[in-house]
Structures are given as structure tokens and as C-alpha cells.
Design a protein around this motif. Sequence first.
Motif, mmCIF file in Angstrom:
data_model
loop_
_atom_site.group_PDB
_atom_site.id
_atom_site.type_symbol
_atom_site.label_atom_id
_atom_site.label_comp_id
_atom_site.label_asym_id
_atom_site.label_seq_id
_atom_site.Cartn_x
_atom_site.Cartn_y
_atom_site.Cartn_z
ATOM 1 N N SER A 60 33.660 32.343 58.821
ATOM 2 C CA SER A 60 33.747 31.059 58.288
ATOM 3 C C SER A 60 34.228 31.086 57.019
ATOM 4 O O SER A 60 34.081 30.247 56.469
ATOM 5 N N ASN A 71 39.262 25.728 59.233
ATOM 6 C CA ASN A 71 38.956 24.894 57.173
ATOM 7 C C ASN A 71 37.986 26.508 57.503
ATOM 8 O O ASN A 71 37.139 26.844 58.288
ATOM 9 N N THR A 113 36.951 30.644 61.639
ATOM 10 C CA THR A 113 36.904 28.950 61.754
ATOM 11 C C THR A 113 38.272 28.891 60.541
ATOM 12 O O THR A 113 38.202 27.289 61.269
ATOM 13 N N PRO A 154 34.792 22.867 61.509
ATOM 14 C CA PRO A 154 35.563 23.287 62.137
ATOM 15 C C PRO A 154 36.269 23.454 63.734
ATOM 16 O O PRO A 154 37.323 24.143 63.849
#
Length: 339
Positions: A54, A235, A15, A230
Motif C-alpha cells: 500500500s 491508490n 493497492t 483501493p
Amino acid sequence: MSLSVEPKDLSSMNTLGLASHADACVVFTDDAQLPDLTRLARTYERTLVLGGGSNVVLAAQVSGLVVCTRTQGVALVGETPDAWLVEAQAGETWHKFVDTCLANGWAGLENLALIPGTVGAAPVQNIGAYGVELDTRIDQVHAWDIQQGESRVFSRDECAFLYRDSFFKRQPPGRWLITRVRFRLAKQWVPQLAYPDLSACRESAAAGRITPRQVFDAVCAIRQSKLPDPAVLGNAGSFFKNPVVDASAWQRLKAGLPDLVGYPQPDGTFKLAAGWLIDRAGWKGRRRGAVGVHDRQALVLVNFGRATSTELLALAQDICADVYARFGVRLEQEPVLVA
Ligand SMILES: Cc1cc2nc3c(=O)[nH]c(=O)nc-3n(C[C@H](O)[C@H](O)[C@H](O)COP(=O)(O)OP(=O)(O)OC[C@H]3O[C@@H](n4cnc5c(N)ncnc54)[C@H](O)[C@@H]3O)c2cc1C
């Protein structure tokens, strides 16, 4: 189904959107593949289990075997007089799983809505949000020892959960593959609404008309208004853990910084808001080349496009050094570094 190894561009599989490539990637879709996976993994120097990407900082070149977990399935596997026992396969999308639970009347995970990633990764860092930590909802974790080639069931205690930490996070990467997670969800729903942003829900609860779905919707709306998506701006959510300090450090800091944000913990320590420290140090909204600190959430580092892990980690290191120099508080990175 047999496992096939392929090179893979991982840029769209994390992500943060960091440019990253793996020479050997395998997609795991069925528990029956586990013995083959062990045989395959033994031919590589190391293994990395990847869920939704992520909570990882991927190096430009990821060595070894990357295992992408895609197993699917959610089932009610039992009940006690007080609780539903619900199991989900590791590759299920976390948010979709929370939604499915609510649709079936199994409440208790709604405060954890919209956290990106997979069910299998959720116990690794004991995900938490809006006043609920995952470990309070876990019954068992089923995992495969990739090296030994055998399965093991971990009780909640054996998972040794801590704040954004667990037994699994402390193990060498690629040792354990969490295959499925069993949740214990109380039949008697008690809404968790202490978090300040949930005040509207508290008012509804006081009037006796709050439902798990309403809390779910409120959490989703708050997260969408606060956190960068994202898909739009790379991020990994919070880049640093909230540091925990003892009472004397808290008093020393508070004397110099009266508006410092911190939360007392049951053991007498204080959890500081890392975002507040980063913001106070002047980093919020700062950009350095392709990376930067989000302009509304100082805890979130972002990739404006085409960044590599080297640039991002250099920024993170400078933030840590500055926060330590100013406040004497050490920040710890939350996402797992994969070189
Ligand atoms: C916008 C945003 C918001 C976020 N908000 C929160 C939040 O509120 N609270 C929170 O706690 N986190 C949050 N996170 C972090 C992240 O979503 C969670 O940590 C999530 O559980 C990671 O899941 P994943 O599948 O993407 O894991 P990955 O990033 O793929 O992997 C993370 C780690 O888990 C390991 N892993 C993954 N799957 C398995 C498996 N099946 N077996 C063994 N190990 C495995 C990996 O090897 C790696 O070490 C946020 C992230 C983003 C981008």
C-alpha cells in the motif's frame, strides 16, 4: 517449512493496482525461515520486502527476489506500572492489529485505524494520522539483517523516526526485514482529539463519555468518507509528503496566498498541506489516460485501471514541476519506488 521461489503477478498485491510482475517471489511465514531466507537472498542481485503493497510504486517488471511477509501473532509480552507492552508479528494486518488491541483493552492506536498494510511496514515510514504518529507508541523494533544473516533489536531512538521517515526507509531496500514490533501503550488513556475532523469526539470527551472504541469508529468513518477505497479505485493514499518550509518561506508564501494551509512545527518550521498546493495548481480531479488526481483528495493519485508505473510517475513528475514553478515548493513522493 522450506521456502519456495515462484514467479508472481504482483498486480493484485499493490493497492495502486499497477501492472507488475516478479520472476522470483517467496512467502515468508515463520522466523525459523530467516537463515534460509538469507542464503536464498544472497543468490539474487537484490531483495525487496513486500507487505500489503500500500506504499509502493511497482515497476512493470520487478527484478531480484521479492519477499512477501506473512508471519502472524499478537501477544502481551509484559507490562510496567504505566504501560502495556504488546508485540505483533510483521505480517499482521495493521488495522486488524489495532482492533485486536482495543478488544484487549490496550488503547492508544485508535487514531491510526484503517491505515492499510502490515505491522512490519508501519515503522518504515512512521505511519501517522489524525494527530498521532506511530513512533510515540513504539518500544522496540526487531529486524533481520538479510545480508549479514543476523537479528538485531532497535530501540525507539535507534529507529531515528522522523515525519514519514525512519532509519529503515533510509537504508538500501532489502537490507532489513522487520520481523516484529513491540508497542508501549499507556495504561492511562489520553484521547488525541485535536484533529479538526474529530470535533464530535471532542464534545463527547468534554461531557466525560468518550471511549477508545468510539475514536476508532470515528476515525474509520472519516477515512471511509474521505479516501478512495483501493479495492475500488487503485491508490496508495497520500502520494506526496507535506513539505516543510522555514519561517521566512512560510511568510513569503502566505503573503501571496492568504488562505494557504500550514501547521507550525515545534522547531519553528511550517508543514504545508501538499494537497492544498496541488488543488490550487488546478490538478484536483484531472485525469490523464489511466491515471489521475482524485476528485476529492488532491494528494491522492489514482489508477483507473491497467496503468503502469511509467504513466503514474510521469503524472507525479508534472505535478511536482508545476507546484514548484507556481509556489517554489518542492514536493517529495511518499510511496517507495520499486524498479
Ligand atoms: C488508502 C490509503 C490510505 C493510507 N493512509 C495512510 C495514512 O493515513 N498514514 C500513513 O502514514 N500512511 C498511509 N498510507 C500508506 C500505507 O498504508 C502505509 O505506509 C503502510 O504502513 C504500508 O504498509 P504495507 O504493508 O502495505 O507496506 P508496503 O507497501 O508493502 O511497503 C512499503 C515499504 O516498506 C517496506 N517494508 C514492508 N514490510 C517490511 C518489513 N516487514 N520489513 C522491512 N521493510 C518492509 C517495503 O520494502 C517498502 O519499502 C495509506 C495508503 C493507502 C492505500
